[in-house]
Design a protein around this motif. Structure first.
Motif, PDB file in Angstrom:
ATOM      1  N   ASN A   1      83.283 -27.768  18.019  1.00  0.00           N
ATOM      2  CA  ASN A   1      83.246 -29.432  17.550  1.00  0.00           C
ATOM      3  C   ASN A   1      82.100 -30.120  18.010  1.00  0.00           C
ATOM      4  O   ASN A   1      81.682 -30.942  17.565  1.00  0.00           O
ATOM      5  CB  ASN A   1      84.677 -29.937  18.225  1.00  0.00           C
ATOM      6  CG  ASN A   1      85.964 -29.630  17.408  1.00  0.00           C
ATOM      7  OD1 ASN A   1      85.953 -28.962  16.424  1.00  0.00           O
ATOM      8  ND2 ASN A   1      86.899 -29.952  18.067  1.00  0.00           N
TER       9      ASN A   1
ATOM     10  N   THR B   1      79.133 -29.041  17.697  1.00  0.00           N
ATOM     11  CA  THR B   1      78.032 -29.042  17.131  1.00  0.00           C
ATOM     12  C   THR B   1      78.106 -29.508  15.897  1.00  0.00           C
ATOM     13  O   THR B   1      77.326 -29.548  14.986  1.00  0.00           O
ATOM     14  CB  THR B   1      77.885 -27.188  16.831  1.00  0.00           C
ATOM     15  OG1 THR B   1      79.083 -26.834  16.250  1.00  0.00           O
ATOM     16  CG2 THR B   1      77.704 -26.479  18.164  1.00  0.00           C
ATOM     17  N   GLN B   2      79.181 -30.115  15.694  1.00  0.00           N
ATOM     18  CA  GLN B   2      79.415 -30.797  14.179  1.00  0.00           C
ATOM     19  C   GLN B   2      78.944 -32.467  14.160  1.00  0.00           C
ATOM     20  O   GLN B   2      78.950 -32.965  15.354  1.00  0.00           O
ATOM     21  CB  GLN B   2      81.116 -31.148  13.935  1.00  0.00           C
ATOM     22  CG  GLN B   2      81.674 -29.436  13.757  1.00  0.00           C
ATOM     23  CD  GLN B   2      82.973 -29.625  13.592  1.00  0.00           C
ATOM     24  OE1 GLN B   2      83.712 -30.556  13.558  1.00  0.00           O
ATOM     25  NE2 GLN B   2      83.810 -28.488  13.246  1.00  0.00           N
ATOM     26  N   GLY B   3      78.474 -32.831  13.497  1.00  0.00           N
ATOM     27  CA  GLY B   3      77.930 -34.328  13.201  1.00  0.00           C
ATOM     28  C   GLY B   3      76.465 -34.056  12.995  1.00  0.00           C
ATOM     29  O   GLY B   3      75.755 -33.193  12.693  1.00  0.00           O
TER      30      GLY B   3
ATOM     31  N   THR C   1      73.085 -33.104  17.600  1.00  0.00           N
ATOM     32  CA  THR C   1      73.912 -32.322  18.558  1.00  0.00           C
ATOM     33  C   THR C   1      73.219 -32.381  20.155  1.00  0.00           C
ATOM     34  O   THR C   1      72.023 -32.223  20.408  1.00  0.00           O
ATOM     35  CB  THR C   1      73.721 -30.719  18.287  1.00  0.00           C
ATOM     36  OG1 THR C   1      74.437 -30.595  17.114  1.00  0.00           O
ATOM     37  CG2 THR C   1      74.397 -29.879  19.427  1.00  0.00           C
TER      38      THR C   1
END
Length: 242
Positions: free
Chosen positions: A199, A201-203, A206
Protein backbone atom coordinates in the motif's frame (compact mmCIF):
# COMPACT_ATOMS: atom_id res chain seq x y z
CA UNK A 1 17.66 -1.11 3.33
CA UNK A 2 18.73 -0.30 6.90
CA UNK A 3 20.51 2.85 5.76
CA UNK A 4 17.59 3.95 3.59
CA UNK A 5 15.21 3.57 6.54
CA UNK A 6 17.13 6.31 8.37
CA UNK A 7 17.20 8.79 5.47
CA UNK A 8 14.76 11.08 3.71
CA UNK A 9 13.09 9.97 0.50
CA UNK A 10 15.19 12.43 -1.50
CA UNK A 11 18.41 11.01 -0.08
CA UNK A 12 17.31 7.46 -0.89
CA UNK A 13 16.57 8.32 -4.51
CA UNK A 14 19.99 9.96 -4.76
CA UNK A 15 21.60 6.68 -3.70
CA UNK A 16 22.92 7.72 -0.30
CA UNK A 17 24.32 4.74 1.63
CA UNK A 18 25.40 6.55 4.81
CA UNK A 19 22.90 6.18 7.70
CA UNK A 20 20.98 9.35 8.42
CA UNK A 21 19.02 10.85 11.30
CA UNK A 22 15.51 10.64 9.85
CA UNK A 23 14.53 7.30 11.42
CA UNK A 24 12.17 8.79 14.01
CA UNK A 25 10.37 10.89 11.41
CA UNK A 26 10.01 7.92 9.08
CA UNK A 27 8.55 5.86 11.92
CA UNK A 28 6.08 8.59 12.85
CA UNK A 29 4.98 8.96 9.23
CA UNK A 30 4.60 5.19 8.93
CA UNK A 31 2.49 4.91 12.08
CA UNK A 32 0.31 7.83 11.01
CA UNK A 33 -0.28 6.45 7.50
CA UNK A 34 -0.75 2.75 8.29
CA UNK A 35 -1.92 0.68 11.26
CA UNK A 36 1.40 -1.14 11.75
CA UNK A 37 0.51 -2.64 15.13
CA UNK A 38 -2.62 -4.32 13.81
CA UNK A 39 -0.85 -5.57 10.67
CA UNK A 40 2.02 -7.02 12.73
CA UNK A 41 -0.44 -8.71 15.06
CA UNK A 42 -2.37 -10.21 12.15
CA UNK A 43 0.81 -11.46 10.46
CA UNK A 44 2.09 -13.07 13.66
CA UNK A 45 -1.30 -14.64 14.42
CA UNK A 46 -1.79 -16.10 10.95
CA UNK A 47 1.82 -17.27 10.58
CA UNK A 48 2.06 -18.89 14.03
CA UNK A 49 -1.28 -20.72 13.77
CA UNK A 50 -0.51 -21.92 10.24
CA UNK A 51 2.97 -23.08 11.24
CA UNK A 52 1.86 -25.06 14.29
CA UNK A 53 -1.10 -26.77 12.65
CA UNK A 54 0.81 -27.45 9.43
CA UNK A 55 3.69 -29.09 11.31
CA UNK A 56 1.34 -31.48 13.11
CA UNK A 57 -0.66 -32.44 10.00
CA UNK A 58 2.29 -32.78 7.60
CA UNK A 59 4.48 -34.65 10.07
CA UNK A 60 1.66 -37.09 10.84
CA UNK A 61 1.15 -37.65 7.12
CA UNK A 62 4.85 -38.09 6.37
CA UNK A 63 5.29 -40.42 9.35
CA UNK A 64 2.29 -42.50 8.32
CA UNK A 65 3.41 -42.77 4.69
CA UNK A 66 6.76 -44.20 5.77
CA UNK A 67 6.04 -46.25 8.90
CA UNK A 68 2.79 -48.00 7.93
CA UNK A 69 2.84 -50.46 5.07
CA UNK A 70 0.18 -50.42 2.38
CA UNK A 71 0.25 -51.28 -1.30
CA UNK A 72 -1.38 -48.06 -2.41
CA UNK A 73 0.58 -45.58 -0.31
CA UNK A 74 3.17 -44.92 -3.03
CA UNK A 75 0.41 -44.24 -5.55
CA UNK A 76 -1.26 -41.80 -3.15
CA UNK A 77 2.09 -40.12 -2.47
CA UNK A 78 2.75 -39.70 -6.19
CA UNK A 79 -0.69 -38.11 -6.64
CA UNK A 80 0.09 -35.71 -3.78
CA UNK A 81 3.42 -34.80 -5.35
CA UNK A 82 1.67 -34.10 -8.64
CA UNK A 83 -0.15 -31.29 -6.85
CA UNK A 84 3.18 -29.43 -6.74
CA UNK A 85 2.91 -29.02 -10.52
CA UNK A 86 -0.35 -27.07 -10.27
CA UNK A 87 0.34 -23.32 -9.83
CA UNK A 88 -1.55 -21.63 -7.03
CA UNK A 89 -2.84 -18.97 -9.42
CA UNK A 90 -4.78 -21.67 -11.30
CA UNK A 91 -6.84 -22.46 -8.17
CA UNK A 92 -7.12 -18.89 -6.90
CA UNK A 93 -10.57 -18.04 -8.31
CA UNK A 94 -12.26 -21.35 -7.38
CA UNK A 95 -10.82 -21.12 -3.87
CA UNK A 96 -12.11 -17.58 -3.47
CA UNK A 97 -15.59 -18.63 -4.63
CA UNK A 98 -15.62 -21.58 -2.22
CA UNK A 99 -14.40 -19.53 0.74
CA UNK A 100 -16.81 -16.69 -0.06
CA UNK A 101 -19.79 -19.07 -0.03
CA UNK A 102 -18.52 -20.63 3.20
CA UNK A 103 -18.25 -17.20 4.85
CA UNK A 104 -14.50 -17.47 5.49
CA UNK A 105 -13.47 -14.09 4.08
CA UNK A 106 -11.34 -11.99 6.47
CA UNK A 107 -10.89 -14.98 8.79
CA UNK A 108 -7.96 -16.99 10.11
CA UNK A 109 -9.27 -20.22 8.63
CA UNK A 110 -9.56 -18.51 5.26
CA UNK A 111 -5.88 -17.57 5.43
CA UNK A 112 -4.44 -20.89 6.61
CA UNK A 113 -6.64 -23.54 4.95
CA UNK A 114 -5.22 -23.50 1.36
CA UNK A 115 -1.62 -24.00 2.59
CA UNK A 116 -2.34 -26.04 5.69
CA UNK A 117 -0.86 -29.19 4.18
CA UNK A 118 1.77 -28.96 1.45
CA UNK A 119 3.29 -31.81 -0.60
CA UNK A 120 6.78 -30.49 0.08
CA UNK A 121 6.46 -30.74 3.87
CA UNK A 122 4.84 -34.18 3.66
CA UNK A 123 7.69 -35.39 1.45
CA UNK A 124 10.23 -33.79 3.79
CA UNK A 125 8.83 -35.53 6.88
CA UNK A 126 8.56 -38.81 5.02
CA UNK A 127 12.24 -38.62 4.09
CA UNK A 128 13.18 -37.89 7.70
CA UNK A 129 11.00 -40.78 8.93
CA UNK A 130 13.11 -43.14 6.80
CA UNK A 131 16.06 -42.49 9.10
CA UNK A 132 13.96 -43.08 12.23
CA UNK A 133 14.96 -46.46 13.79
CA UNK A 134 12.19 -48.97 13.18
CA UNK A 135 13.50 -51.20 15.97
CA UNK A 136 12.52 -48.55 18.49
CA UNK A 137 8.99 -48.50 17.09
CA UNK A 138 8.67 -52.28 17.34
CA UNK A 139 10.00 -52.26 20.91
CA UNK A 140 7.56 -49.50 21.86
CA UNK A 141 4.65 -51.46 20.36
CA UNK A 142 5.65 -54.53 22.35
CA UNK A 143 5.70 -52.39 25.50
CA UNK A 144 2.12 -51.37 24.78
CA UNK A 145 2.55 -47.81 23.52
CA UNK A 146 -0.13 -46.60 21.14
CA UNK A 147 0.80 -45.26 17.72
CA UNK A 148 0.04 -41.67 18.74
CA UNK A 149 2.21 -41.94 21.86
CA UNK A 150 5.06 -43.32 19.73
CA UNK A 151 4.68 -40.37 17.40
CA UNK A 152 4.46 -37.63 20.01
CA UNK A 153 6.85 -39.06 22.63
CA UNK A 154 9.49 -40.64 20.40
CA UNK A 155 9.34 -39.40 16.82
CA UNK A 156 8.94 -35.65 17.49
CA UNK A 157 11.82 -35.37 20.03
CA UNK A 158 14.11 -37.34 17.71
CA UNK A 159 13.31 -35.22 14.65
CA UNK A 160 13.81 -31.79 16.24
CA UNK A 161 16.06 -30.61 13.42
CA UNK A 162 13.49 -31.58 10.79
CA UNK A 163 10.76 -29.75 12.68
CA UNK A 164 13.02 -26.69 12.97
CA UNK A 165 13.62 -26.68 9.21
CA UNK A 166 9.93 -27.18 8.45
CA UNK A 167 8.95 -24.48 10.93
CA UNK A 168 11.38 -22.00 9.35
CA UNK A 169 10.10 -22.68 5.83
CA UNK A 170 6.42 -22.60 6.80
CA UNK A 171 6.68 -19.46 8.92
CA UNK A 172 8.62 -17.57 6.25
CA UNK A 173 6.13 -18.56 3.54
CA UNK A 174 3.16 -17.60 5.72
CA UNK A 175 4.72 -14.32 6.83
CA UNK A 176 5.68 -13.27 3.27
CA UNK A 177 2.43 -14.44 1.68
CA UNK A 178 0.83 -11.64 -0.31
CA UNK A 179 -1.32 -12.87 -3.20
CA UNK A 180 -3.81 -15.03 -1.25
CA UNK A 181 -4.26 -12.56 1.67
CA UNK A 182 -4.75 -9.79 -0.88
CA UNK A 183 -7.63 -11.78 -2.37
CA UNK A 184 -9.22 -13.21 0.78
CA UNK A 185 -8.68 -10.29 3.20
CA UNK A 186 -11.02 -7.57 1.96
CA UNK A 187 -11.24 -5.73 5.28
CA UNK A 188 -8.55 -3.28 6.46
CA UNK A 189 -8.69 -4.84 9.93
CA UNK A 190 -7.38 -8.12 8.48
CA UNK A 191 -4.40 -6.65 6.60
CA UNK A 192 -0.96 -8.23 6.95
CA UNK A 193 2.49 -6.64 6.77
CA UNK A 194 3.17 -7.47 3.08
CA UNK A 195 -0.15 -5.79 2.21
CA UNK A 196 0.86 -2.70 4.21
CA UNK A 197 4.19 -2.53 2.37
CA UNK A 198 2.38 -2.81 -0.97
CA UNK A 199 0.00 0.00 0.00
CA UNK A 200 2.92 2.35 0.61
CA UNK A 201 3.84 2.22 -3.09
CA UNK A 202 0.38 3.31 -4.19
CA UNK A 203 -0.33 6.96 -4.93
CA UNK A 204 1.38 9.74 -6.81
CA UNK A 205 4.43 10.09 -4.54
CA UNK A 206 6.31 7.28 -2.75
CA UNK A 207 8.18 8.05 0.46
CA UNK A 208 11.10 5.65 0.03
CA UNK A 209 12.51 6.24 3.50
CA UNK A 210 9.20 5.26 5.09
CA UNK A 211 8.86 2.37 2.62
CA UNK A 212 12.30 0.98 3.49
CA UNK A 213 11.49 1.23 7.19
CA UNK A 214 8.31 -0.81 6.63
CA UNK A 215 10.27 -3.39 4.64
CA UNK A 216 12.86 -3.55 7.43
CA UNK A 217 10.16 -4.15 10.07
CA UNK A 218 8.59 -6.81 7.83
CA UNK A 219 11.95 -8.54 7.34
CA UNK A 220 13.14 -8.68 10.95
CA UNK A 221 10.94 -11.55 12.29
CA UNK A 222 11.88 -14.00 9.53
CA UNK A 223 15.54 -12.97 9.69
CA UNK A 224 15.67 -13.52 13.46
CA UNK A 225 14.00 -16.93 13.21
CA UNK A 226 16.28 -18.06 10.40
CA UNK A 227 19.50 -16.97 12.10
CA UNK A 228 18.45 -18.56 15.41
CA UNK A 229 17.55 -21.86 13.76
CA UNK A 230 20.06 -21.95 10.90
CA UNK A 231 22.03 -24.87 12.37
CA UNK A 232 18.91 -26.97 12.95
CA UNK A 233 17.61 -25.86 9.56
CA UNK A 234 20.71 -27.22 7.81
CA UNK A 235 20.52 -30.49 9.75
CA UNK A 236 16.82 -30.86 9.00
CA UNK A 237 17.26 -30.31 5.28
CA UNK A 238 20.05 -32.90 5.08
CA UNK A 239 18.04 -35.35 7.19
CA UNK A 240 20.53 -35.62 10.04
CA UNK A 241 19.35 -37.65 13.02
CA UNK A 242 21.22 -37.79 16.32
Amino acid sequence: MVSAATNKSVDVTRGRLIPGTYLTENFKNLVNSQNIGRALGNSFKYAIILTLVSLVICSLAGYGFEIFHDKGKDIVMNIILLAMMVPFVATLIPLFQMFSKAGWLNSTIGFILPTLSTPFLIMMFRQSARSFPHDIIEAARIDGLSELRIFFQMFIPTMKSTYAAAMTITFMNAWNSYLWPKVIMTDEKSMTMPMVVANLTQGYVTDYGMLMLAVLICTLPTAVIFFCLQKSFAEGITGAVK
